[in-house]
Design a protein around this motif. Sequence first.
Motif, PDB file in Angstrom:
ATOM      1  N   ARG A 182       0.685  -1.175  -0.113  1.00 63.10           N
ATOM      2  CA  ARG A 182       0.104  -0.044   0.168  1.00 63.10           C
ATOM      3  C   ARG A 182       0.940   1.234  -0.051  1.00 63.10           C
ATOM      4  NH1 ARG A 182      -4.062  -0.929   3.876  1.00 63.10           N
ATOM      5  NH2 ARG A 182      -5.143  -1.937   2.168  1.00 63.10           N
ATOM      6  N   PRO A 183       1.885   1.627   0.748  1.00 59.84           N
ATOM      7  CA  PRO A 183       2.614   2.630   0.882  1.00 59.84           C
ATOM      8  C   PRO A 183       3.439   2.828  -0.696  1.00 59.84           C
ATOM      9  CG  PRO A 183       3.002   1.495   2.923  1.00 59.84           C
ATOM     10  CD  PRO A 183       2.231   0.598   1.985  1.00 59.84           C
ATOM     11  N   SER A 184       3.849   1.542  -1.000  1.00 60.03           N
ATOM     12  CA  SER A 184       4.752   1.569  -2.391  1.00 60.03           C
ATOM     13  C   SER A 184       3.546   2.144  -3.493  1.00 60.03           C
ATOM     14  CB  SER A 184       5.308   0.191  -2.694  1.00 60.03           C
ATOM     15  OG  SER A 184       6.231  -0.317  -2.036  1.00 60.03           O
ATOM     16  N   VAL A 185       2.573   1.700  -3.346  1.00 61.38           N
ATOM     17  CA  VAL A 185       1.752   2.118  -4.507  1.00 61.38           C
ATOM     18  C   VAL A 185       1.184   3.532  -4.325  1.00 61.38           C
ATOM     19  CG1 VAL A 185      -0.891   1.992  -5.310  1.00 61.38           C
ATOM     20  CG2 VAL A 185       0.510  -0.035  -4.789  1.00 61.38           C
ATOM     21  N   LYS A 186       1.192   4.307  -3.203  1.00 59.90           N
ATOM     22  CA  LYS A 186       0.954   5.632  -2.642  1.00 59.90           C
ATOM     23  C   LYS A 186       2.031   6.366  -3.522  1.00 59.90           C
ATOM     24  CE  LYS A 186      -2.715   5.518   0.737  1.00 59.90           C
ATOM     25  NZ  LYS A 186      -3.143   5.840   2.138  1.00 59.90           N
ATOM     26  N   LEU A 187       3.417   5.868  -2.927  1.00 54.70           N
ATOM     27  CA  LEU A 187       4.576   6.573  -3.534  1.00 54.70           C
ATOM     28  C   LEU A 187       4.687   6.801  -4.972  1.00 54.70           C
ATOM     29  CD1 LEU A 187       7.918   6.395  -1.689  1.00 54.70           C
ATOM     30  CD2 LEU A 187       7.797   6.216  -4.152  1.00 54.70           C
ATOM     31  N   THR A 188       4.502   5.574  -5.583  1.00 58.37           N
ATOM     32  CA  THR A 188       4.731   5.738  -7.076  1.00 58.37           C
ATOM     33  C   THR A 188       3.760   6.320  -7.795  1.00 58.37           C
ATOM     34  OG1 THR A 188       3.698   3.522  -7.353  1.00 58.37           O
ATOM     35  CG2 THR A 188       6.217   3.355  -7.095  1.00 58.37           C
ATOM     36  N   LYS A 189       2.349   6.088  -7.040  1.00 57.59           N
ATOM     37  CA  LYS A 189       1.195   6.975  -7.780  1.00 57.59           C
ATOM     38  C   LYS A 189       1.694   8.715  -7.640  1.00 57.59           C
ATOM     39  CE  LYS A 189      -3.720   7.927  -7.379  1.00 57.59           C
ATOM     40  NZ  LYS A 189      -4.938   7.543  -6.697  1.00 57.59           N
ATOM     41  N   LEU A 190       2.205   9.165  -6.598  1.00 61.68           N
ATOM     42  CA  LEU A 190       2.419  10.485  -6.303  1.00 61.68           C
ATOM     43  C   LEU A 190       3.556  10.729  -7.240  1.00 61.68           C
ATOM     44  CD1 LEU A 190       2.085  13.170  -4.944  1.00 61.68           C
ATOM     45  CD2 LEU A 190       3.693  12.200  -3.082  1.00 61.68           C
ATOM     46  N   ALA A 191       4.506   9.998  -7.309  1.00 60.85           N
ATOM     47  CA  ALA A 191       5.877  10.123  -8.177  1.00 60.85           C
ATOM     48  C   ALA A 191       5.431  10.363  -9.732  1.00 60.85           C
ATOM     49  CB  ALA A 191       6.801   9.123  -8.092  1.00 60.85           C
ATOM     50  N   LYS A 192       4.349   9.762  -9.966  1.00 63.42           N
ATOM     51  CA  LYS A 192       3.896   9.487 -11.608  1.00 63.42           C
ATOM     52  C   LYS A 192       2.988  10.906 -11.810  1.00 63.42           C
ATOM     53  CE  LYS A 192       3.548   4.670 -12.297  1.00 63.42           C
ATOM     54  NZ  LYS A 192       2.594   3.410 -12.598  1.00 63.42           N
ATOM     55  N   SER A 193       2.637  11.607 -10.572  1.00 63.86           N
ATOM     56  CA  SER A 193       1.981  12.773 -10.964  1.00 63.86           C
ATOM     57  C   SER A 193       2.727  14.049 -11.294  1.00 63.86           C
ATOM     58  CB  SER A 193       1.152  13.026  -9.803  1.00 63.86           C
ATOM     59  OG  SER A 193       1.949  13.443  -8.663  1.00 63.86           O
ATOM     60  N   PHE A 194       4.303  13.828 -11.188  1.00 68.44           N
ATOM     61  CA  PHE A 194       5.215  14.882 -11.701  1.00 68.44           C
ATOM     62  C   PHE A 194       5.898  14.514 -13.088  1.00 68.44           C
ATOM     63  CE2 PHE A 194       4.541  14.972  -7.162  1.00 68.44           C
ATOM     64  CZ  PHE A 194       4.417  16.348  -6.795  1.00 68.44           C
ATOM     65  N   LYS A 195       6.280  15.541 -13.870  1.00 68.90           N
ATOM     66  CA  LYS A 195       6.778  15.342 -15.064  1.00 68.90           C
ATOM     67  C   LYS A 195       8.334  14.903 -14.897  1.00 68.90           C
ATOM     68  CE  LYS A 195       3.851  18.068 -17.572  1.00 68.90           C
ATOM     69  NZ  LYS A 195       3.501  19.073 -18.575  1.00 68.90           N
ATOM     70  N   SER A 196       8.992  15.347 -13.874  1.00 69.79           N
ATOM     71  CA  SER A 196      10.250  15.131 -13.599  1.00 69.79           C
ATOM     72  C   SER A 196      10.554  13.613 -13.178  1.00 69.79           C
ATOM     73  CB  SER A 196      10.734  15.910 -12.243  1.00 69.79           C
ATOM     74  OG  SER A 196      10.747  17.194 -12.264  1.00 69.79           O
ATOM     75  N   THR A 197      12.008  13.202 -13.530  1.00 67.07           N
ATOM     76  CA  THR A 197      12.510  11.929 -13.532  1.00 67.07           C
ATOM     77  C   THR A 197      12.854  11.972 -12.211  1.00 67.07           C
ATOM     78  OG1 THR A 197      13.550  12.087 -15.415  1.00 67.07           O
ATOM     79  CG2 THR A 197      14.616  10.645 -13.928  1.00 67.07           C
ATOM     80  N   ILE A 198      12.357  10.888 -11.330  1.00 65.78           N
ATOM     81  CA  ILE A 198      12.469  10.882  -9.750  1.00 65.78           C
ATOM     82  C   ILE A 198      13.071   9.546  -9.575  1.00 65.78           C
ATOM     83  CG2 ILE A 198      11.136  11.018  -7.578  1.00 65.78           C
ATOM     84  CD1 ILE A 198       8.947  12.185  -9.271  1.00 65.78           C
ATOM     85  N   GLU A 199      14.216   9.728  -8.738  1.00 65.83           N
ATOM     86  CA  GLU A 199      14.679   8.506  -8.132  1.00 65.83           C
ATOM     87  C   GLU A 199      14.652   8.221  -6.756  1.00 65.83           C
ATOM     88  OE1 GLU A 199      18.102   7.425 -11.568  1.00 65.83           O
ATOM     89  OE2 GLU A 199      18.428   9.342 -10.352  1.00 65.83           O
ATOM     90  N   PHE A 200      14.946   7.030  -6.357  1.00 68.56           N
ATOM     91  CA  PHE A 200      14.611   6.611  -4.983  1.00 68.56           C
ATOM     92  C   PHE A 200      15.735   5.716  -4.411  1.00 68.56           C
ATOM     93  CE2 PHE A 200      12.826   2.870  -2.601  1.00 68.56           C
ATOM     94  CZ  PHE A 200      12.376   3.440  -1.404  1.00 68.56           C
ATOM     95  N   ALA A 201      16.456   5.643  -3.257  1.00 71.84           N
ATOM     96  CA  ALA A 201      17.210   4.835  -2.892  1.00 71.84           C
ATOM     97  C   ALA A 201      17.175   4.751  -1.371  1.00 71.84           C
ATOM     98  CB  ALA A 201      18.465   5.062  -3.147  1.00 71.84           C
TER      99      ALA A 201
END
Length: 101
Positions: free
Chosen positions: A21-40
């Motif tokens: 569930r948190p992963s889905v929320k995180l990726t859904k929010l990330a996809k709402s931006f045009k920028s390239t977004i990375e995570f580590a």
Amino acid sequence: MTSSSASGSVLLTHDVGLHARPSVKLTKLAKSFKSTIEFAVSPEGPWIDAKSIVKVMATKAKKDTVLHFRASGGDAPAAVAALTSLVERDFKENHADAATG
């Protein structure tokens, strides 16, 4: 040049870590931006695409892990701010998501 970059880190306090569930929320929010977004899960990487649910879930980040974000593009600062805020709020929505879950 209209492109910018931003980075930020935040402590993951969700009891079960970065599960479905948190992963889905995180990726859904990330996809709402045009920028390239990375995570580590380490400042040295490996860096993964924050818009990929499979890759985000594969990190298996546990509670008390520091999550690192970096973004590049026109909305990079807003993207990093939104993602770190989501984690700080323990993945709760800003707007009345209280009882869905």
